[in-house]
Design a protein around this motif. Structure first.
Motif, PDB file in Angstrom:
ATOM      1  N   ARG A 421      -6.638  60.916  35.141  1.00  0.00           N
ATOM      2  CA  ARG A 421      -6.443  59.617  34.496  1.00  0.00           C
ATOM      3  C   ARG A 421      -5.724  58.647  35.431  1.00  0.00           C
ATOM      4  O   ARG A 421      -6.036  57.450  35.465  1.00  0.00           O
ATOM      5  CB  ARG A 421      -5.651  59.806  33.202  1.00  0.00           C
ATOM      6  CG  ARG A 421      -5.370  58.532  32.436  1.00  0.00           C
ATOM      7  CD  ARG A 421      -4.593  58.849  31.158  1.00  0.00           C
ATOM      8  NE  ARG A 421      -5.430  59.534  30.198  1.00  0.00           N
ATOM      9  CZ  ARG A 421      -6.079  58.919  29.215  1.00  0.00           C
ATOM     10  NH1 ARG A 421      -5.985  57.607  29.076  1.00  0.00           N
ATOM     11  NH2 ARG A 421      -6.821  59.595  28.366  1.00  0.00           N
ATOM     12  N   ASP A 422      -4.751  59.155  36.169  1.00  0.00           N
ATOM     13  CA  ASP A 422      -4.004  58.321  37.115  1.00  0.00           C
ATOM     14  C   ASP A 422      -4.527  58.549  38.527  1.00  0.00           C
ATOM     15  O   ASP A 422      -5.488  59.289  38.747  1.00  0.00           O
ATOM     16  CB  ASP A 422      -2.514  58.648  37.024  1.00  0.00           C
ATOM     17  CG  ASP A 422      -1.957  58.411  35.624  1.00  0.00           C
ATOM     18  OD1 ASP A 422      -2.355  57.403  35.003  1.00  0.00           O
ATOM     19  OD2 ASP A 422      -1.138  59.240  35.162  1.00  0.00           O
ATOM     20  N   GLU A 423      -3.851  57.948  39.480  1.00  0.00           N
ATOM     21  CA  GLU A 423      -4.249  58.109  40.881  1.00  0.00           C
ATOM     22  C   GLU A 423      -4.136  59.582  41.272  1.00  0.00           C
ATOM     23  O   GLU A 423      -3.092  60.214  41.076  1.00  0.00           O
ATOM     24  CB  GLU A 423      -3.341  57.266  41.780  1.00  0.00           C
ATOM     25  CG  GLU A 423      -3.780  57.212  43.236  1.00  0.00           C
ATOM     26  CD  GLU A 423      -5.079  56.432  43.427  1.00  0.00           C
ATOM     27  OE1 GLU A 423      -5.759  56.684  44.431  1.00  0.00           O
ATOM     28  OE2 GLU A 423      -5.389  55.579  42.566  1.00  0.00           O
ATOM     29  N   PRO A 424      -5.203  60.188  41.829  1.00  0.00           N
ATOM     30  CA  PRO A 424      -5.156  61.618  42.175  1.00  0.00           C
ATOM     31  C   PRO A 424      -4.068  61.914  43.185  1.00  0.00           C
ATOM     32  O   PRO A 424      -3.819  61.124  44.111  1.00  0.00           O
ATOM     33  CB  PRO A 424      -6.560  61.891  42.740  1.00  0.00           C
ATOM     34  CG  PRO A 424      -7.409  60.772  42.228  1.00  0.00           C
ATOM     35  CD  PRO A 424      -6.522  59.582  42.119  1.00  0.00           C
ATOM     36  N   GLY A 425      -3.414  63.054  43.012  1.00  0.00           N
ATOM     37  CA  GLY A 425      -2.401  63.468  43.964  1.00  0.00           C
ATOM     38  C   GLY A 425      -3.007  64.245  45.125  1.00  0.00           C
ATOM     39  O   GLY A 425      -4.225  64.437  45.221  1.00  0.00           O
ATOM     40  N   ALA A 426      -2.135  64.697  46.018  1.00  0.00           N
ATOM     41  CA  ALA A 426      -2.591  65.447  47.181  1.00  0.00           C
ATOM     42  C   ALA A 426      -3.088  66.816  46.756  1.00  0.00           C
ATOM     43  O   ALA A 426      -2.493  67.473  45.899  1.00  0.00           O
ATOM     44  CB  ALA A 426      -1.455  65.583  48.197  1.00  0.00           C
ATOM     45  N   LEU A 427      -4.179  67.261  47.367  1.00  0.00           N
ATOM     46  CA  LEU A 427      -4.774  68.555  47.055  1.00  0.00           C
ATOM     47  C   LEU A 427      -4.385  69.567  48.117  1.00  0.00           C
ATOM     48  O   LEU A 427      -4.204  69.223  49.284  1.00  0.00           O
ATOM     49  CB  LEU A 427      -6.303  68.439  46.971  1.00  0.00           C
ATOM     50  CG  LEU A 427      -6.842  67.478  45.902  1.00  0.00           C
ATOM     51  CD1 LEU A 427      -8.360  67.403  45.971  1.00  0.00           C
ATOM     52  CD2 LEU A 427      -6.388  67.919  44.519  1.00  0.00           C
ATOM     53  N   PRO A 428      -4.266  70.849  47.755  1.00  0.00           N
ATOM     54  CA  PRO A 428      -3.905  71.867  48.750  1.00  0.00           C
ATOM     55  C   PRO A 428      -5.036  72.120  49.732  1.00  0.00           C
ATOM     56  O   PRO A 428      -6.204  71.803  49.472  1.00  0.00           O
ATOM     57  CB  PRO A 428      -3.619  73.101  47.886  1.00  0.00           C
ATOM     58  CG  PRO A 428      -4.444  72.895  46.657  1.00  0.00           C
ATOM     59  CD  PRO A 428      -4.450  71.417  46.414  1.00  0.00           C
ATOM     60  N   THR A 429      -4.678  72.707  50.853  1.00  0.00           N
ATOM     61  CA  THR A 429      -5.677  73.059  51.869  1.00  0.00           C
ATOM     62  C   THR A 429      -6.421  74.322  51.429  1.00  0.00           C
ATOM     63  O   THR A 429      -5.805  75.349  51.126  1.00  0.00           O
ATOM     64  CB  THR A 429      -4.996  73.299  53.225  1.00  0.00           C
ATOM     65  OG1 THR A 429      -4.278  72.117  53.595  1.00  0.00           O
ATOM     66  CG2 THR A 429      -6.035  73.622  54.293  1.00  0.00           C
ATOM     67  N   LEU A 430      -7.754  74.242  51.395  1.00  0.00           N
ATOM     68  CA  LEU A 430      -8.587  75.342  50.915  1.00  0.00           C
ATOM     69  C   LEU A 430      -9.582  75.740  51.993  1.00  0.00           C
ATOM     70  O   LEU A 430      -9.964  74.925  52.843  1.00  0.00           O
ATOM     71  CB  LEU A 430      -9.330  74.923  49.638  1.00  0.00           C
ATOM     72  CG  LEU A 430      -8.448  74.373  48.504  1.00  0.00           C
ATOM     73  CD1 LEU A 430      -9.308  73.808  47.396  1.00  0.00           C
ATOM     74  CD2 LEU A 430      -7.529  75.464  47.967  1.00  0.00           C
ATOM     75  N   SER A 431     -10.021  77.003  51.965  1.00  0.00           N
ATOM     76  CA  SER A 431     -10.937  77.499  52.993  1.00  0.00           C
ATOM     77  C   SER A 431     -12.373  77.619  52.484  1.00  0.00           C
ATOM     78  O   SER A 431     -13.316  77.238  53.179  1.00  0.00           O
ATOM     79  CB  SER A 431     -10.454  78.855  53.517  1.00  0.00           C
ATOM     80  OG  SER A 431     -10.354  79.798  52.451  1.00  0.00           O
ATOM     81  N   ARG A 432     -12.562  78.123  51.283  1.00  0.00           N
ATOM     82  CA  ARG A 432     -13.913  78.319  50.755  1.00  0.00           C
ATOM     83  C   ARG A 432     -14.334  77.209  49.796  1.00  0.00           C
ATOM     84  O   ARG A 432     -15.505  76.857  49.725  1.00  0.00           O
ATOM     85  CB  ARG A 432     -13.990  79.650  50.011  1.00  0.00           C
ATOM     86  CG  ARG A 432     -13.665  80.864  50.850  1.00  0.00           C
ATOM     87  CD  ARG A 432     -13.772  82.122  49.995  1.00  0.00           C
ATOM     88  NE  ARG A 432     -13.458  83.331  50.744  1.00  0.00           N
ATOM     89  CZ  ARG A 432     -13.477  84.546  50.236  1.00  0.00           C
ATOM     90  NH1 ARG A 432     -13.787  84.712  48.947  1.00  0.00           N
ATOM     91  NH2 ARG A 432     -13.177  85.596  50.976  1.00  0.00           N
ATOM     92  N   LEU A 433     -13.397  76.703  49.060  1.00  0.00           N
ATOM     93  CA  LEU A 433     -13.686  75.716  48.019  1.00  0.00           C
ATOM     94  C   LEU A 433     -13.483  74.307  48.568  1.00  0.00           C
ATOM     95  O   LEU A 433     -12.457  74.007  49.180  1.00  0.00           O
ATOM     96  CB  LEU A 433     -12.759  75.954  46.822  1.00  0.00           C
ATOM     97  CG  LEU A 433     -12.955  75.057  45.609  1.00  0.00           C
ATOM     98  CD1 LEU A 433     -14.295  75.338  44.939  1.00  0.00           C
ATOM     99  CD2 LEU A 433     -11.816  75.274  44.611  1.00  0.00           C
ATOM    100  N   ARG A 434     -14.461  73.449  48.314  1.00  0.00           N
ATOM    101  CA  ARG A 434     -14.341  72.043  48.719  1.00  0.00           C
ATOM    102  C   ARG A 434     -14.002  71.226  47.475  1.00  0.00           C
ATOM    103  O   ARG A 434     -14.806  71.110  46.555  1.00  0.00           O
ATOM    104  CB  ARG A 434     -15.642  71.546  49.349  1.00  0.00           C
ATOM    105  CG  ARG A 434     -15.592  70.082  49.811  1.00  0.00           C
ATOM    106  CD  ARG A 434     -16.814  69.749  50.638  1.00  0.00           C
ATOM    107  NE  ARG A 434     -18.032  69.947  49.894  1.00  0.00           N
ATOM    108  CZ  ARG A 434     -18.593  69.001  49.100  1.00  0.00           C
ATOM    109  NH1 ARG A 434     -18.003  67.829  48.956  1.00  0.00           N
ATOM    110  NH2 ARG A 434     -19.728  69.264  48.462  1.00  0.00           N
ATOM    111  N   ALA A 435     -12.767  70.703  47.455  1.00  0.00           N
ATOM    112  CA  ALA A 435     -12.267  69.978  46.290  1.00  0.00           C
ATOM    113  C   ALA A 435     -12.239  68.485  46.568  1.00  0.00           C
ATOM    114  O   ALA A 435     -11.783  68.040  47.626  1.00  0.00           O
ATOM    115  CB  ALA A 435     -10.870  70.464  45.918  1.00  0.00           C
ATOM    116  N   THR A 436     -12.741  67.718  45.622  1.00  0.00           N
ATOM    117  CA  THR A 436     -12.701  66.253  45.691  1.00  0.00           C
ATOM    118  C   THR A 436     -12.102  65.733  44.395  1.00  0.00           C
ATOM    119  O   THR A 436     -12.279  66.333  43.325  1.00  0.00           O
ATOM    120  CB  THR A 436     -14.101  65.662  45.883  1.00  0.00           C
ATOM    121  OG1 THR A 436     -14.939  66.058  44.780  1.00  0.00           O
ATOM    122  CG2 THR A 436     -14.722  66.147  47.180  1.00  0.00           C
TER     123      THR A 436
END
Length: 590
Positions: A421-436
């Motif tokens: 709902r609000d501005e997205p925060g920082a996402l963790p560093t991932l190796s297999r999963l691509r998160a957006t």
């Protein structure tokens, strides 16, 4: 310089403030003075003004004092008096007696009311032993009490003591309204600050069987309150002669280290957000897993126990699995930690404890030793995992740990789309999963339709923990209703796991789940999570191997619908779509 009158008033005020006993003593002294004065006056008047109808003064003043006392305590005594002089004097005595008796009744009634008020405040010390002590109050307390009551069925009369900064009567009323079936378990509420050394003594922690620490939900930093309560417990003078068994919850993983430092080896800490995140990931990826969590984490039927079995020392873990009559061994607890389902060749050492699944601790008994032939075991190859697509609606503090958990299980190339709902925060560093991440309102139909939720393998709806609990759950329910409408219109299948903050709202959401058809081409497919895959217990393809002698029994799916619900209170609903009788599915030996 104070006057004599001021000093008298001061001493009178000090005496009046000493309580009920002082007031009754003062009233008794006033009664004696009143009786003596009126008795002497009556005797003197009759001595100098004789009256034939009145009592003779020859008996002396003490008889008149006794008569005045009787008339003070019982006004009916003057009914047979004769002589108007004597009658007038005794009338004055009777009027004074009415005032004295009324004052005595008022003092006793006031003392009784004060005592009731003190009891309502819940400040008296609990003198129970071997009880469960809960320090703090939040929405989880109702589920905890309910589960403890089920666990205490085999113990007979049991007690749960709650010490929290809430009104005692209010806590009792809320527990009475929301918790059913306490059986022989009684709940005792007391008002006090769990962080205070003085208030801790109210709950008698040195005599408690176990202590549960709960962080207040309305506090700015609930972890700080929980850690302070643990510090107060371990610093209490009563702690010197007792060893506590403490279980506490921290919301922020960053506070775990200081909590462990404070609690030492007497406290076990649960990182609530991280644990719920992991459970959410596991539940969304494996159909039927919520049933297993429900079965193991509540006390309705089978639970997890830790048992000492000295007779099995020197046996292998595989032999220990076959040694029990009505329990299933799932791991070993050793001084160095816990080993879940270790290699069958592991030798049991002195001091080892077995982790078993049993209906009750009273049913954990050894049976006849059995052997398993190797000819009946086969090797099953697992298919190569395929990339998956995840849609996460919402954001809270458990999102990073949940993404890391997903990253450890999914195949390379998997995608997670996060809508906040609000501005997205920082996402963790991932190796297999691509998160957006993208910004959007998951309660609006247009936002969800633009995402095309039917194209995702799994959907996770997270609760907003920054707002009121009921408001957050209302948003979650609206999102689920929108998903229902989209799925019903498009004829797609949805696999959804939803986080609810209030367990009552979870039950409300489940009651609104429509009945689904087992046909994949039904005109009204379930928008609540129809499965794309036929179901059986997840252990069918992951737990059976040549080195294990246990296998789950599988049954065809009852329908093609499934639902997964997690809640911040320690209860998880069943997933009805996987097994025909999910609550009766069992783990059996060959």
């Amino acid at each position: 310089m104070s006057t004599a009158a001021e000093r008298m008033r001061y001493r009178f005020d000090v005496w009046m403030s000493r309580g009920t006993i002082a007031l009754m003593g003062l009233l008794g002294f006033a009664t004696v003075v009143f009786v003596v004065i009126l008795g002497v006056i009556t005797w003197a008047i009759l001595l100098f003004v004789p009256d034939e109808a009145s009592p003779s003064p020859d008996a002396g003043p003490f008889d008149f004092m006794w008569g005045a006392l009787m008339r003070t305590l019982d006004p009916g005594t003057m009914g047979a008096d004769g002589g108007w002089v004597f009658r007038v004097l005794m009338l004055l005595v009777t009027i004074g007696g009415l005032v004295i008796v009324a004052s005595l009744i008022g003092i006793v009634s006031g003392a009784f009311d004060n005592r009731i008020e003190q009891l309502r405040k819940g400040r008296s010390r609990v003198l129970e032993r071997d009880h469960t002590l809960i320090l703090g109050w939040n929405s989880k307390v109702f589920s905890i009490i309910e589960e403890l009551a089920k666990a205490n069925v085999s113990r007979g009369r049991s007690h749960i003591v709650i010490v929290a900064q809430h009104d005692k009567v209010d806590m009792e009323d809320r527990i009475r309204a929301q918790v059913r079936g306490l059986g022989k378990t009684s709940v005792i509420c007391r008002t006090g600050d769990p962080k205070s050394l003085t208030d801790l003594e109210i709950g008698s922690p040195q005599a408690a069987r176990s202590i549960i620490l709960l962080g207040p939900e309305d506090a700015a930093d609930p972890d700080a309150d929980v850690i302070k309560a643990a510090l107060a417990l371990t610093s209490s003078p009563a702690h010197s002669g007792a060893r506590y068994h403490i279980v506490g919850e921290v919301a922020n993983p960053a506070n775990l280290e200081i909590a462990q430092l404070v609690g030492g080896d007497e406290a076990k800490w649960i990182v609530g957000a991280e644990l719920i995140g992991r459970i959410t990931v596991q539940t969304c990826r494996q159909s039927g897993l919520s049933n297993i969590y429900q079965e193991l984490l509540d006390f309705d039927r089978n639970e997890i126990y830790i048992t000492d079995q000295p007779s099995l020392v020197g046996s292998t873990y595989f032999q220990a699995q076959l040694a029990f009559e009505a329990s299933t061994v799932i791991g070993v607890a050793r001084a160095g930690g816990v080993m879940m389902n270790p290699a069958g060749e592991l030798m049991l050492e002195p001091g080892d404890q077995l982790i078993v699944i049993a209906e009750d601790d009273s049913t954990i008994d050894l049976g006849e030793r059995r052997t398993v032939g190797q000819e009946g075991l086969t090797q099953r190859e697992r298919p190569a995992p395929a990339p998956e697509r995840f849609l996460v609606l919402g954001e809270n503090r458990m999102l990073p740990s949940m993404l890391r958990e997903l990253d450890a299980y999914v195949a390379p190339g998997s995608v997670a789309t996060i809508v906040t709902r609000d501005e997205p925060g920082a996402l963790p560093t991932l190796s297999r999963l691509r998160a957006t991440a993208q910004q959007g309102n998951a309660t609006e139909r247009s936002t969800l339709e633009a995402l095309d939720p039917t194209s995702f393998d799994h959907i996770i709806v997270l609760a907003d923990t920054t707002i009121d609990v009921q408001r957050a759950d209302s948003r979650t329910l609206v999102t689920l209703l929108q998903l229902r409408g989209i799925a019903a219109r498009n004829g797609g299948d949805l696999s959804v796991v939803t986080e609810m903050l209030d367990d009552a709202n979870r039950e409300l959401a489940e009651s609104r789940r429509p009945t689904t058809s087992s046909s994949a081409t039904s005109s009204s497919p379930s928008p609540w999570h129809r499965s794309r895959r036929t179901g059986c217990w997840p252990t069918c393809s992951t737990c059976c191997s040549p080195t294990r002698a246990l296998r789950s029994t599988c049954t065809p799916p009852r329908s093609t619908s499934r639902s997964g619900w997690t809640s911040r209170s320690p209860r998880f609903s069943r997933l009805p779509g996987c097994a025909a009788r999910p609550r009766s599915a069992s783990v059996k030996r060959r």
